[in-house]
Design a protein around this motif. Structure first.
Motif, mmCIF file in Angstrom:
data_model
loop_
_atom_site.group_PDB
_atom_site.id
_atom_site.type_symbol
_atom_site.label_atom_id
_atom_site.label_comp_id
_atom_site.label_asym_id
_atom_site.label_seq_id
_atom_site.Cartn_x
_atom_site.Cartn_y
_atom_site.Cartn_z
ATOM 1 N N GLN A 156 0.884 -1.231 -0.069
ATOM 2 C CA GLN A 156 -0.091 0.207 0.083
ATOM 3 C C GLN A 156 0.843 1.086 -0.006
ATOM 4 O O GLN A 156 0.635 2.176 -0.482
ATOM 5 C CB GLN A 156 -0.748 -0.113 1.121
ATOM 6 N N VAL A 157 1.831 1.229 0.856
ATOM 7 C CA VAL A 157 2.932 2.408 0.921
ATOM 8 C C VAL A 157 3.375 2.561 -0.590
ATOM 9 O O VAL A 157 3.545 4.021 -1.052
ATOM 10 C CB VAL A 157 3.973 2.120 1.832
ATOM 11 N N ALA A 158 3.912 1.577 -1.213
ATOM 12 C CA ALA A 158 4.555 1.735 -2.472
ATOM 13 C C ALA A 158 3.673 2.041 -3.519
ATOM 14 O O ALA A 158 3.855 2.974 -4.339
ATOM 15 C CB ALA A 158 5.190 0.288 -2.905
ATOM 16 N N ASP A 159 2.274 1.830 -3.328
ATOM 17 C CA ASP A 159 1.542 2.027 -4.564
ATOM 18 C C ASP A 159 0.807 3.516 -4.187
ATOM 19 O O ASP A 159 0.893 4.117 -5.268
ATOM 20 C CB ASP A 159 -0.057 1.362 -4.159
ATOM 21 N N ARG A 160 0.872 4.210 -3.003
ATOM 22 C CA ARG A 160 0.771 5.401 -2.782
ATOM 23 C C ARG A 160 1.668 6.333 -3.329
ATOM 24 O O ARG A 160 1.596 7.353 -3.711
ATOM 25 C CB ARG A 160 0.519 5.888 -1.314
ATOM 26 N N GLN A 161 3.133 5.831 -2.948
ATOM 27 C CA GLN A 161 4.130 6.666 -3.404
ATOM 28 C C GLN A 161 4.174 6.639 -5.096
ATOM 29 O O GLN A 161 4.522 7.702 -5.615
ATOM 30 C CB GLN A 161 5.582 6.079 -2.953
ATOM 31 N N TYR A 162 3.868 5.443 -5.798
ATOM 32 C CA TYR A 162 4.000 5.524 -7.188
ATOM 33 C C TYR A 162 2.814 6.536 -7.752
ATOM 34 O O TYR A 162 3.066 7.298 -8.754
ATOM 35 C CB TYR A 162 3.588 4.000 -7.718
ATOM 36 N N ASP A 163 1.613 6.444 -6.968
ATOM 37 C CA ASP A 163 0.708 7.179 -7.533
ATOM 38 C C ASP A 163 1.250 8.873 -7.391
ATOM 39 O O ASP A 163 0.731 9.760 -8.131
ATOM 40 C CB ASP A 163 -0.613 7.146 -6.791
ATOM 41 N N ASN A 164 2.034 9.081 -6.021
ATOM 42 C CA ASN A 164 2.045 10.413 -6.184
ATOM 43 C C ASN A 164 3.154 10.752 -7.324
ATOM 44 O O ASN A 164 3.262 12.029 -7.819
ATOM 45 C CB ASN A 164 2.735 10.607 -4.662
ATOM 46 N N ALA A 165 4.006 9.981 -7.477
ATOM 47 C CA ALA A 165 5.055 10.169 -8.214
ATOM 48 C C ALA A 165 4.430 10.499 -9.782
ATOM 49 O O ALA A 165 4.887 11.300 -10.686
ATOM 50 C CB ALA A 165 6.133 8.886 -8.723
ATOM 51 N N MET A 168 1.651 11.561 -10.248
ATOM 52 C CA MET A 168 0.621 12.995 -10.442
ATOM 53 C C MET A 168 1.736 14.041 -10.552
ATOM 54 O O MET A 168 1.447 15.130 -11.240
ATOM 55 C CB MET A 168 -0.172 12.970 -9.190
ATOM 56 N N ALA A 169 2.978 13.845 -9.825
ATOM 57 C CA ALA A 169 3.979 15.010 -9.911
ATOM 58 C C ALA A 169 4.278 15.280 -11.308
ATOM 59 O O ALA A 169 4.684 16.169 -12.036
ATOM 60 C CB ALA A 169 5.155 14.798 -9.017
ATOM 61 N N GLN A 170 4.633 13.805 -12.112
ATOM 62 C CA GLN A 170 5.068 13.770 -13.296
ATOM 63 C C GLN A 170 4.020 14.470 -14.398
ATOM 64 O O GLN A 170 4.308 15.153 -15.263
ATOM 65 C CB GLN A 170 5.447 12.509 -13.855
ATOM 66 N N ALA A 171 2.544 14.265 -14.266
ATOM 67 C CA ALA A 171 1.638 14.758 -14.952
ATOM 68 C C ALA A 171 1.562 16.135 -14.747
ATOM 69 O O ALA A 171 1.157 16.724 -15.749
ATOM 70 C CB ALA A 171 0.399 14.097 -14.372
ATOM 71 N N ASP A 172 2.091 16.819 -13.789
ATOM 72 C CA ASP A 172 1.972 18.206 -13.706
ATOM 73 C C ASP A 172 3.154 18.978 -14.547
ATOM 74 O O ASP A 172 3.186 20.268 -14.757
ATOM 75 C CB ASP A 172 2.021 18.786 -12.131
ATOM 76 N N GLU A 173 4.210 18.279 -14.795
ATOM 77 C CA GLU A 173 5.378 18.806 -15.663
ATOM 78 C C GLU A 173 4.897 19.379 -16.920
ATOM 79 O O GLU A 173 3.816 18.925 -17.099
ATOM 80 C CB GLU A 173 6.508 17.986 -15.500
ATOM 81 N N VAL A 174 5.685 20.065 -17.681
ATOM 82 C CA VAL A 174 5.593 20.568 -18.922
ATOM 83 C C VAL A 174 5.886 19.164 -20.000
ATOM 84 O O VAL A 174 6.438 18.380 -19.674
ATOM 85 C CB VAL A 174 6.617 21.467 -19.478
ATOM 86 N N PRO A 175 4.872 19.072 -20.737
ATOM 87 C CA PRO A 175 4.747 17.812 -21.569
ATOM 88 C C PRO A 175 6.156 17.989 -22.504
ATOM 89 O O PRO A 175 6.615 19.048 -22.874
ATOM 90 C CB PRO A 175 3.568 18.300 -22.623
ATOM 91 N N THR A 176 6.482 16.771 -22.760
ATOM 92 C CA THR A 176 7.671 16.549 -23.644
ATOM 93 C C THR A 176 7.111 15.968 -25.028
ATOM 94 O O THR A 176 6.390 15.394 -25.154
ATOM 95 C CB THR A 176 8.627 15.233 -22.776
ATOM 96 N N GLN A 177 7.865 16.883 -25.951
ATOM 97 C CA GLN A 177 7.555 16.542 -27.354
ATOM 98 C C GLN A 177 8.472 15.260 -27.764
ATOM 99 O O GLN A 177 9.731 15.078 -27.371
ATOM 100 C CB GLN A 177 7.885 17.493 -28.188
ATOM 101 N N VAL A 178 7.824 14.348 -28.403
ATOM 102 C CA VAL A 178 8.653 13.077 -29.108
ATOM 103 C C VAL A 178 8.315 13.042 -30.474
ATOM 104 O O VAL A 178 7.135 13.245 -30.998
ATOM 105 C CB VAL A 178 7.904 11.699 -28.380
ATOM 106 N N VAL A 179 9.483 12.891 -30.986
ATOM 107 C CA VAL A 179 9.485 12.856 -32.403
ATOM 108 C C VAL A 179 9.794 11.339 -32.829
ATOM 109 O O VAL A 179 10.961 10.738 -32.378
ATOM 110 C CB VAL A 179 10.455 13.807 -32.872
ATOM 111 N N VAL A 180 9.227 10.825 -33.689
ATOM 112 C CA VAL A 180 9.423 9.566 -34.332
ATOM 113 C C VAL A 180 9.528 9.618 -35.632
ATOM 114 O O VAL A 180 9.078 10.115 -36.635
ATOM 115 C CB VAL A 180 8.199 8.587 -34.346
ATOM 116 N N ILE A 181 10.605 8.879 -36.137
ATOM 117 C CA ILE A 181 11.100 9.049 -37.380
ATOM 118 C C ILE A 181 11.074 7.451 -37.971
ATOM 119 O O ILE A 181 11.614 6.681 -37.513
ATOM 120 C CB ILE A 181 12.695 9.576 -37.501
ATOM 121 N N THR A 182 10.476 7.498 -39.123
ATOM 122 C CA THR A 182 10.358 6.320 -39.909
ATOM 123 C C THR A 182 10.888 6.465 -41.235
ATOM 124 O O THR A 182 10.930 7.488 -41.679
ATOM 125 C CB THR A 182 8.945 5.912 -39.834
ATOM 126 N N ALA A 183 11.359 5.272 -41.687
ATOM 127 C CA ALA A 183 12.074 5.278 -43.077
ATOM 128 C C ALA A 183 12.118 3.742 -43.457
ATOM 129 O O ALA A 183 12.081 3.053 -43.031
ATOM 130 C CB ALA A 183 13.529 5.919 -42.983
#
Length: 66
Positions: free
Chosen positions: A35-44, A46-61
């Motif tokens: 339960q403690v690990a689940d709570r810490q994972y959920d908090n992590a 949520m903290a990551q979701a509040d950050e600025v979104p990261t742009q991902v570029v996918v190149i195919t060839a």
């Protein structure tokens, strides 16, 4: 002579009770840690979701034929 089998039977019963208690305590501890690990994972998350979104570029060839 009859005391020895009774003593062995008593020790066996005591060991079963001790093993059962150890099992219950171990499972309870593991559930608490889960339960403690689940709570810490959920908090992590949520903290990551509040950050600025990261742009991902996918190149195919396609490979050129040889």
């Amino acid at each position: 002579m009859t005391t020895a089998p009774r003593l062995v039977a008593h020790q066996t019963a005591a060991r079963r009770v001790a093993a059962g208690l150890a099992l219950v305590l171990t499972l309870g501890l593991m559930a608490g840690l889960d339960q403690v690990a689940d709570r810490q994972y959920d908090n992590a998350l949520m903290a990551q979701a509040d950050e600025v979104p990261t742009q991902v570029v996918v190149i195919t060839a396609k490979r050129l034929s040889a």
